[in-house]
Write a protein that holds these residues in place. Structure first.
Motif, PDB file in Angstrom:
ATOM      1  N   VAL A 198      41.785  50.033  87.875  1.00 28.07           N
ATOM      2  CA  VAL A 198      40.556  49.737  87.167  1.00 28.07           C
ATOM      3  C   VAL A 198      40.385  50.754  86.042  1.00 28.07           C
ATOM      4  CG1 VAL A 198      39.111  51.192  88.654  1.00 28.07           C
ATOM      5  CG2 VAL A 198      38.089  49.253  87.446  1.00 28.07           C
ATOM      6  N   THR A 199      39.824  50.298  84.932  1.00 32.81           N
ATOM      7  CA  THR A 199      39.410  51.196  83.861  1.00 32.81           C
ATOM      8  C   THR A 199      37.897  51.285  83.889  1.00 32.81           C
ATOM      9  OG1 THR A 199      41.318  50.686  82.464  1.00 32.81           O
ATOM     10  CG2 THR A 199      39.385  51.605  81.375  1.00 32.81           C
ATOM     11  N   LEU A 200      37.386  52.490  84.056  1.00 32.27           N
ATOM     12  CA  LEU A 200      35.954  52.727  84.154  1.00 32.27           C
ATOM     13  C   LEU A 200      35.431  53.193  82.803  1.00 32.27           C
ATOM     14  CD1 LEU A 200      36.081  54.901  87.407  1.00 32.27           C
ATOM     15  CD2 LEU A 200      35.955  52.412  87.259  1.00 32.27           C
ATOM     16  N   ARG A 201      34.369  52.582  82.336  1.00 32.70           N
ATOM     17  CA  ARG A 201      33.702  53.042  81.111  1.00 32.70           C
ATOM     18  C   ARG A 201      32.454  53.790  81.543  1.00 32.70           C
ATOM     19  NH1 ARG A 201      33.935  50.123  75.445  1.00 32.70           N
ATOM     20  NH2 ARG A 201      35.982  51.041  75.786  1.00 32.70           N
ATOM     21  N   LEU A 202      32.500  55.133  81.425  1.00 30.44           N
ATOM     22  CA  LEU A 202      31.489  55.985  82.051  1.00 30.44           C
ATOM     23  C   LEU A 202      30.696  56.773  81.029  1.00 30.44           C
ATOM     24  CD1 LEU A 202      33.606  57.349  85.049  1.00 30.44           C
ATOM     25  CD2 LEU A 202      32.217  55.255  84.917  1.00 30.44           C
ATOM     26  N   VAL A 203      29.555  57.289  81.499  1.00 29.80           N
ATOM     27  CA  VAL A 203      28.676  58.096  80.660  1.00 29.80           C
ATOM     28  C   VAL A 203      29.311  59.469  80.433  1.00 29.80           C
ATOM     29  CG1 VAL A 203      26.419  59.220  80.562  1.00 29.80           C
ATOM     30  CG2 VAL A 203      26.619  56.885  81.454  1.00 29.80           C
ATOM     31  N   PRO A 204      29.397  59.941  79.180  1.00 30.88           N
ATOM     32  CA  PRO A 204      29.974  61.263  78.917  1.00 30.88           C
ATOM     33  C   PRO A 204      29.237  62.364  79.679  1.00 30.88           C
ATOM     34  CG  PRO A 204      29.623  60.044  76.868  1.00 30.88           C
ATOM     35  CD  PRO A 204      28.952  59.265  77.952  1.00 30.88           C
ATOM     36  N   GLY A 205      30.004  63.298  80.236  1.00 30.37           N
ATOM     37  CA  GLY A 205      29.422  64.418  80.947  1.00 30.37           C
ATOM     38  C   GLY A 205      28.924  64.100  82.347  1.00 30.37           C
ATOM     39  N   SER A 206      29.177  62.896  82.820  1.00 29.75           N
ATOM     40  CA  SER A 206      28.711  62.514  84.157  1.00 29.75           C
ATOM     41  C   SER A 206      29.707  62.940  85.225  1.00 29.75           C
ATOM     42  CB  SER A 206      28.472  60.999  84.221  1.00 29.75           C
ATOM     43  OG  SER A 206      29.677  60.288  83.975  1.00 29.75           O
ATOM     44  N   GLY A 260      31.379  63.514  75.044  1.00 36.54           N
ATOM     45  CA  GLY A 260      31.831  62.771  73.875  1.00 36.54           C
ATOM     46  C   GLY A 260      30.676  62.094  73.187  1.00 36.54           C
ATOM     47  N   ASP A 261      30.983  61.435  72.067  1.00 36.92           N
ATOM     48  CA  ASP A 261      29.951  60.756  71.294  1.00 36.92           C
ATOM     49  C   ASP A 261      29.611  59.375  71.863  1.00 36.92           C
ATOM     50  OD1 ASP A 261      29.850  62.880  69.505  1.00 36.92           O
ATOM     51  OD2 ASP A 261      31.430  62.042  68.236  1.00 36.92           O
ATOM     52  N   GLY A 262      30.455  58.873  72.757  1.00 37.95           N
ATOM     53  CA  GLY A 262      30.231  57.557  73.329  1.00 37.95           C
ATOM     54  C   GLY A 262      30.843  57.470  74.708  1.00 37.95           C
ATOM     55  N   PRO A 263      30.772  56.299  75.335  1.00 40.03           N
ATOM     56  CA  PRO A 263      31.340  56.131  76.670  1.00 40.03           C
ATOM     57  C   PRO A 263      32.803  56.548  76.749  1.00 40.03           C
ATOM     58  CG  PRO A 263      30.060  54.207  76.041  1.00 40.03           C
ATOM     59  CD  PRO A 263      30.161  55.062  74.820  1.00 40.03           C
ATOM     60  N   VAL A 264      33.198  57.039  77.908  1.00 39.70           N
ATOM     61  CA  VAL A 264      34.552  57.544  78.129  1.00 39.70           C
ATOM     62  C   VAL A 264      35.283  56.604  79.086  1.00 39.70           C
ATOM     63  CG1 VAL A 264      35.930  59.481  78.985  1.00 39.70           C
ATOM     64  CG2 VAL A 264      33.767  59.911  77.781  1.00 39.70           C
ATOM     65  N   ALA A 304      28.573  53.336  81.948  1.00 34.63           N
ATOM     66  CA  ALA A 304      27.897  53.126  80.679  1.00 34.63           C
ATOM     67  C   ALA A 304      27.305  51.720  80.647  1.00 34.63           C
ATOM     68  CB  ALA A 304      28.875  53.314  79.524  1.00 34.63           C
ATOM     69  N   PRO A 305      26.242  51.498  79.880  1.00 33.62           N
ATOM     70  CA  PRO A 305      25.640  50.157  79.804  1.00 33.62           C
ATOM     71  C   PRO A 305      26.649  49.114  79.326  1.00 33.62           C
ATOM     72  CG  PRO A 305      24.214  51.812  78.805  1.00 33.62           C
ATOM     73  CD  PRO A 305      25.512  52.485  79.084  1.00 33.62           C
ATOM     74  N   GLU A 306      26.449  47.877  79.743  1.00 26.26           N
ATOM     75  CA  GLU A 306      27.298  46.780  79.314  1.00 26.26           C
ATOM     76  C   GLU A 306      27.309  46.694  77.790  1.00 26.26           C
ATOM     77  OE1 GLU A 306      29.077  44.014  80.912  1.00 26.26           O
ATOM     78  OE2 GLU A 306      29.160  45.538  82.472  1.00 26.26           O
ATOM     79  N   GLY A 307      28.517  46.554  77.234  1.00 24.25           N
ATOM     80  CA  GLY A 307      28.640  46.399  75.791  1.00 24.25           C
ATOM     81  C   GLY A 307      28.636  47.687  75.009  1.00 24.25           C
ATOM     82  N   ALA A 308      28.519  48.840  75.696  1.00 25.32           N
ATOM     83  CA  ALA A 308      28.496  50.113  74.989  1.00 25.32           C
ATOM     84  C   ALA A 308      29.839  50.375  74.316  1.00 25.32           C
ATOM     85  CB  ALA A 308      28.183  51.250  75.963  1.00 25.32           C
ATOM     86  N   GLU A 309      29.804  50.810  73.065  1.00 24.59           N
ATOM     87  CA  GLU A 309      31.011  51.072  72.296  1.00 24.59           C
ATOM     88  C   GLU A 309      31.389  52.534  72.394  1.00 24.59           C
ATOM     89  OE1 GLU A 309      32.840  48.810  70.893  1.00 24.59           O
ATOM     90  OE2 GLU A 309      31.488  47.126  71.312  1.00 24.59           O
ATOM     91  N   ARG A 310      32.700  52.773  72.357  1.00 24.16           N
ATOM     92  CA  ARG A 310      33.177  54.155  72.346  1.00 24.16           C
ATOM     93  C   ARG A 310      32.991  54.745  70.959  1.00 24.16           C
ATOM     94  NH1 ARG A 310      38.639  55.744  75.060  1.00 24.16           N
ATOM     95  NH2 ARG A 310      37.609  57.720  74.714  1.00 24.16           N
TER      96      ARG A 310
END
Length: 227
Positions: free
Chosen positions: A148-156, A199-203, A221-227
């Motif tokens: 799985v690839t996880l799109r996560l909140v930076p610094g979490s 980072g500046d966006g989701p990781v 990270a919220p659905e649709g959040a861009e890196r």
């Protein structure tokens, strides 16, 4: 194939932020199910499940009356070998969904272990995506072999736990501490409290395993959040 099934379980009420998130991820194909008293929490949050599952020992009479008019009720005896949550997950799997999300909580530790553990059932191995919210904490479950690839909140914070037995050849990349083909033993701390880079966006974080059932606690990270 139904895209998404959301199962409302547990003894805790649903917060506004969580309900907003569930609604944002729902589509017209989403099926909403309630487990016993979870129906009352769903209705209080403005959700209207189409299925009610369980022995119905904790749902209110008002909730049961609503379900009799608006939902399919699958009532089970109190003396049974499976929990209500396990029964709901087994029902959900019959719809052949792309994703199952389990929502629960409460102050009983045994119910917490059993509820989260139910996502590791063998009958769910065919479901591509399994995740959940438990008392506001997000989790995902991977049945190996899988990735799985996880799109996560930076610094979490990110934690990996083998709750159902050993996880074989776990690889984790993109975090502060990475794993390379590591065999993760049950309920050990090796995978706990890892860090997602700032980072500046989701990781994006990648996780793979060759065997076992891996539970991942993360901050998505919220659905649709861009890196």
């Amino acid at each position: 194939m139904n895209e998404h099934i959301v199962i409302i379980s547990g003894a805790s009420s649903l917060g506004a932020d969580l309900v907003a998130r569930l609604r944002s991820e729902a589509t017209h194909d989403t099926i909403w199910m309630a487990v016993d008293g979870g129906l009352d929490h769903a209705l209080a949050a403005g959700l209207e499940p189409t299925h009610l599952v369980g022995d119905l020992d904790s749902v209110t009479q008002e909730g049961l009356a609503w379900a009799a008019r608006h939902a399919e009720i699958l009532r089970h005896p109190a003396d049974k070998d499976q929990t209500d949550t396990e029964l709901a997950l087994a029902l959900a799997a019959k719809f052949d969904p792309e994703r199952i999300t389990l929502v629960g909580g409460g102050d009983r530790l045994d119910h917490t272990f059993a509820g989260i553990g139910a996502l590791g059932a063998l009958g769910l191995t065919s479901v591509p995506a399994l995740d959940g919210w438990w008392d506001g904490q997000h989790l995902r479950v991977i049945h190996g072999p899988g990735s799985v690839t996880l799109r996560l909140v930076p610094g979490s914070t990110l934690s990996l736990l083998a709750l159902h037995g050993p996880c074989v050849r776990v690889t984790l990349s993109g975090t502060r501490w990475e794993l390379d083909q590591f065999d993760l033993e049950p309920l050990v701390g090796m995978g706990v409290s890892n860090e997602v880079p700032d980072g500046d966006g989701p990781v994006d974080i990648d996780v793979t395993l060759s065997g076992g059932v891996l539970t991942i606690f993360d901050d998505p990270a919220p659905e649709g959040a861009e890196r």
